[in-house]
Motif scaffolding. Structure first.
Motif, PDB file in Angstrom:
ATOM      1  N   ILE A 170       0.807  -1.222   0.000  1.00 46.05           N
ATOM      2  CA  ILE A 170       0.000   0.000   0.000  1.00 46.05           C
ATOM      3  C   ILE A 170       0.844   1.279   0.000  1.00 46.05           C
ATOM      4  CG2 ILE A 170      -1.745   1.315   1.295  1.00 46.05           C
ATOM      5  CD1 ILE A 170      -2.775  -1.227  -0.101  1.00 46.05           C
ATOM      6  N   PRO A 171       1.992   1.341   0.680  1.00 47.68           N
ATOM      7  CA  PRO A 171       2.648   2.628   0.896  1.00 47.68           C
ATOM      8  C   PRO A 171       2.779   3.537  -0.325  1.00 47.68           C
ATOM      9  CG  PRO A 171       3.818   0.927   2.057  1.00 47.68           C
ATOM     10  CD  PRO A 171       2.737   0.250   1.258  1.00 47.68           C
ATOM     11  N   LEU A 172       3.462   3.134  -1.366  1.00 45.73           N
ATOM     12  CA  LEU A 172       3.647   4.030  -2.512  1.00 45.73           C
ATOM     13  C   LEU A 172       2.811   3.607  -3.715  1.00 45.73           C
ATOM     14  CD1 LEU A 172       7.490   4.638  -2.433  1.00 45.73           C
ATOM     15  CD2 LEU A 172       5.679   6.263  -1.904  1.00 45.73           C
ATOM     16  N   LEU A 173       3.103   2.437  -4.208  1.00 43.70           N
ATOM     17  CA  LEU A 173       2.434   1.996  -5.425  1.00 43.70           C
ATOM     18  C   LEU A 173       2.337   0.478  -5.428  1.00 43.70           C
ATOM     19  CD1 LEU A 173       1.348   2.832  -8.273  1.00 43.70           C
ATOM     20  CD2 LEU A 173       3.628   2.328  -9.120  1.00 43.70           C
ATOM     21  N   GLN A 174       1.129   0.000  -5.574  1.00 46.24           N
ATOM     22  CA  GLN A 174       0.960  -1.433  -5.695  1.00 46.24           C
ATOM     23  C   GLN A 174       1.438  -1.854  -7.078  1.00 46.24           C
ATOM     24  OE1 GLN A 174      -3.294  -1.118  -4.577  1.00 46.24           O
ATOM     25  NE2 GLN A 174      -2.859  -2.985  -3.417  1.00 46.24           N
ATOM     26  N   ASP A 175       1.923  -3.079  -7.161  1.00 48.89           N
ATOM     27  CA  ASP A 175       2.392  -3.628  -8.421  1.00 48.89           C
ATOM     28  C   ASP A 175       1.385  -4.650  -8.933  1.00 48.89           C
ATOM     29  OD1 ASP A 175       4.547  -3.173 -10.117  1.00 48.89           O
ATOM     30  OD2 ASP A 175       5.999  -3.908  -8.662  1.00 48.89           O
ATOM     31  N   TRP A 176       1.191  -4.671 -10.242  1.00 56.57           N
ATOM     32  CA  TRP A 176       0.416  -5.749 -10.836  1.00 56.57           C
ATOM     33  C   TRP A 176       1.339  -6.956 -10.912  1.00 56.57           C
ATOM     34  CZ3 TRP A 176      -4.659  -5.881 -11.721  1.00 56.57           C
ATOM     35  CH2 TRP A 176      -5.352  -4.671 -11.728  1.00 56.57           C
ATOM     36  N   ARG A 177       0.860  -8.077 -10.438  1.00 52.41           N
ATOM     37  CA  ARG A 177       1.682  -9.289 -10.433  1.00 52.41           C
ATOM     38  C   ARG A 177       0.862 -10.463 -10.958  1.00 52.41           C
ATOM     39  NH1 ARG A 177       1.749 -11.433  -4.175  1.00 52.41           N
ATOM     40  NH2 ARG A 177      -0.507 -11.682  -4.034  1.00 52.41           N
ATOM     41  N   TRP A 178       1.586 -11.499 -11.323  1.00 54.12           N
ATOM     42  CA  TRP A 178       0.943 -12.760 -11.707  1.00 54.12           C
ATOM     43  C   TRP A 178       0.371 -13.394 -10.449  1.00 54.12           C
ATOM     44  CZ3 TRP A 178       0.420 -13.575 -16.730  1.00 54.12           C
ATOM     45  CH2 TRP A 178       1.351 -13.035 -17.612  1.00 54.12           C
ATOM     46  N   LYS A 179      -0.796 -13.974 -10.552  1.00 55.02           N
ATOM     47  CA  LYS A 179      -1.381 -14.652  -9.400  1.00 55.02           C
ATOM     48  C   LYS A 179      -0.491 -15.819  -8.986  1.00 55.02           C
ATOM     49  CE  LYS A 179      -6.159 -13.309  -9.974  1.00 55.02           C
ATOM     50  NZ  LYS A 179      -7.536 -13.739 -10.234  1.00 55.02           N
ATOM     51  N   LEU A 180      -0.456 -16.069  -7.681  1.00 59.08           N
ATOM     52  CA  LEU A 180       0.375 -17.157  -7.168  1.00 59.08           C
ATOM     53  C   LEU A 180      -0.096 -18.515  -7.674  1.00 59.08           C
ATOM     54  CD1 LEU A 180       0.998 -15.995  -3.503  1.00 59.08           C
ATOM     55  CD2 LEU A 180       2.692 -16.258  -5.317  1.00 59.08           C
ATOM     56  N   THR A 181      -1.395 -18.685  -7.754  1.00 60.72           N
ATOM     57  CA  THR A 181      -1.932 -19.946  -8.274  1.00 60.72           C
ATOM     58  C   THR A 181      -2.826 -19.646  -9.467  1.00 60.72           C
ATOM     59  OG1 THR A 181      -3.779 -19.873  -6.717  1.00 60.72           O
ATOM     60  CG2 THR A 181      -1.849 -21.137  -6.053  1.00 60.72           C
ATOM     61  N   LEU A 182      -2.642 -20.441 -10.484  1.00 62.41           N
ATOM     62  CA  LEU A 182      -3.412 -20.310 -11.709  1.00 62.41           C
ATOM     63  C   LEU A 182      -3.622 -21.725 -12.234  1.00 62.41           C
ATOM     64  CD1 LEU A 182      -4.565 -18.159 -13.628  1.00 62.41           C
ATOM     65  CD2 LEU A 182      -2.368 -18.155 -14.816  1.00 62.41           C
ATOM     66  N   GLU A 183      -4.810 -22.229 -12.023  1.00 65.70           N
ATOM     67  CA  GLU A 183      -5.094 -23.616 -12.356  1.00 65.70           C
ATOM     68  C   GLU A 183      -5.698 -23.765 -13.737  1.00 65.70           C
ATOM     69  OE1 GLU A 183      -3.937 -26.052 -10.513  1.00 65.70           O
ATOM     70  OE2 GLU A 183      -3.226 -24.564  -9.065  1.00 65.70           O
ATOM     71  N   SER A 184      -5.214 -24.766 -14.447  1.00 68.26           N
ATOM     72  CA  SER A 184      -5.685 -25.050 -15.798  1.00 68.26           C
ATOM     73  C   SER A 184      -6.658 -26.223 -15.791  1.00 68.26           C
ATOM     74  CB  SER A 184      -4.489 -25.396 -16.694  1.00 68.26           C
ATOM     75  OG  SER A 184      -4.914 -25.727 -17.985  1.00 68.26           O
ATOM     76  N   THR A 185      -7.597 -26.210 -16.711  1.00 69.74           N
ATOM     77  CA  THR A 185      -8.525 -27.332 -16.837  1.00 69.74           C
ATOM     78  C   THR A 185      -7.952 -28.425 -17.731  1.00 69.74           C
ATOM     79  OG1 THR A 185      -9.626 -26.233 -18.691  1.00 69.74           O
ATOM     80  CG2 THR A 185     -10.579 -25.911 -16.482  1.00 69.74           C
ATOM     81  N   ARG A 186      -6.855 -28.126 -18.410  1.00 75.94           N
ATOM     82  CA  ARG A 186      -6.189 -29.148 -19.214  1.00 75.94           C
ATOM     83  C   ARG A 186      -4.733 -29.269 -18.779  1.00 75.94           C
ATOM     84  NH1 ARG A 186      -5.283 -25.737 -24.793  1.00 75.94           N
ATOM     85  NH2 ARG A 186      -3.091 -25.595 -24.360  1.00 75.94           N
ATOM     86  N   PRO A 187      -4.217 -30.471 -18.756  1.00 76.49           N
ATOM     87  CA  PRO A 187      -2.850 -30.676 -18.256  1.00 76.49           C
ATOM     88  C   PRO A 187      -1.788 -29.975 -19.111  1.00 76.49           C
ATOM     89  CG  PRO A 187      -4.008 -32.770 -18.562  1.00 76.49           C
ATOM     90  CD  PRO A 187      -4.875 -31.701 -19.142  1.00 76.49           C
ATOM     91  N   GLN A 188      -0.909 -29.272 -18.439  1.00 79.19           N
ATOM     92  CA  GLN A 188       0.245 -28.622 -19.064  1.00 79.19           C
ATOM     93  C   GLN A 188       1.409 -28.684 -18.068  1.00 79.19           C
ATOM     94  OE1 GLN A 188      -0.460 -24.653 -20.897  1.00 79.19           O
ATOM     95  NE2 GLN A 188      -2.410 -24.767 -19.824  1.00 79.19           N
ATOM     96  N   PRO A 189       1.838 -29.869 -17.671  1.00 82.49           N
ATOM     97  CA  PRO A 189       2.808 -29.958 -16.564  1.00 82.49           C
ATOM     98  C   PRO A 189       4.088 -29.156 -16.765  1.00 82.49           C
ATOM     99  CG  PRO A 189       2.461 -32.104 -17.614  1.00 82.49           C
ATOM    100  CD  PRO A 189       1.497 -31.158 -18.235  1.00 82.49           C
TER     101      PRO A 189
END
Length: 153
Positions: free
Chosen positions: A99-118
């Motif tokens: 919060i202090p200065l500027l929030q950063d846009w980041r990739w979500k920590l978890t992103l689940e796929s409905t099709r396997p892509q190990p």
């Protein structure tokens, strides 16, 4: 005719707008305003990825000099995110909790796929998950420049 130079110019200009607007957002304390140039930069990255895939195969990044494994992991992680969200980038990104200065846009920590892509999923977790998108964009900029130089010329 649309060629790689025009596509790379689109990416570079979108990334420059994102960096410029990031400075403005710091002054205004408005991280949400960065979402528009962020999605535009992601869109251009997707177009570049498809361009190289179609012309040089899915393993094009392995044809580049130097840190091939790092390049491969960034590209595979990006592919994973793209394949999961199907151009709905809001599913893959979020503002961090700084919060202090500027929030950063980041990739979500978890992103689940409905099709396997190990392989791609592992790359996403190691190179993108939780990381600020601006760092991924810098990596992609470097990778695309090398690809332009070593694959297209």
């Amino acid at each position: 005719m649309v060629n790689i130079d025009l596509i790379l110019k689109g990416y570079d200009e979108a990334f420059l707008r994102l960096r410029t607007q990031r400075n403005d957002a710091k002054i205004n304390g408005d991280s949400k305003s960065l979402y528009i140039p962020l999605v535009e930069t992601l869109g251009w990255a997707d177009v570049i990825e498809e361009y190289f895939d179609e012309r040089f195969g899915k393993d094009w990044m392995l044809k580049l000099p130097n840190s091939k494994s790092d390049y491969e992991q960034v590209i595979l992680g990006f592919r994973y995110a793209r394949n999961v969200v199907h151009h709905r980038w809001a599913v893959a990104v979020e503002l961090d909790s700084q919060i202090p200065l500027l929030q950063d846009w980041r990739w979500k920590l978890t992103l689940e796929s409905t099709r396997p892509q190990p392989k791609n999923h592992a790359a996403y977790e190691s190179k993108l998950a939780g990381r600020a998108l601006r760092h991924t964009f810098k990596d992609l900029h470097k990778i695309y420049g090398l690809a332009r130089k070593h694959l297209v010329d």
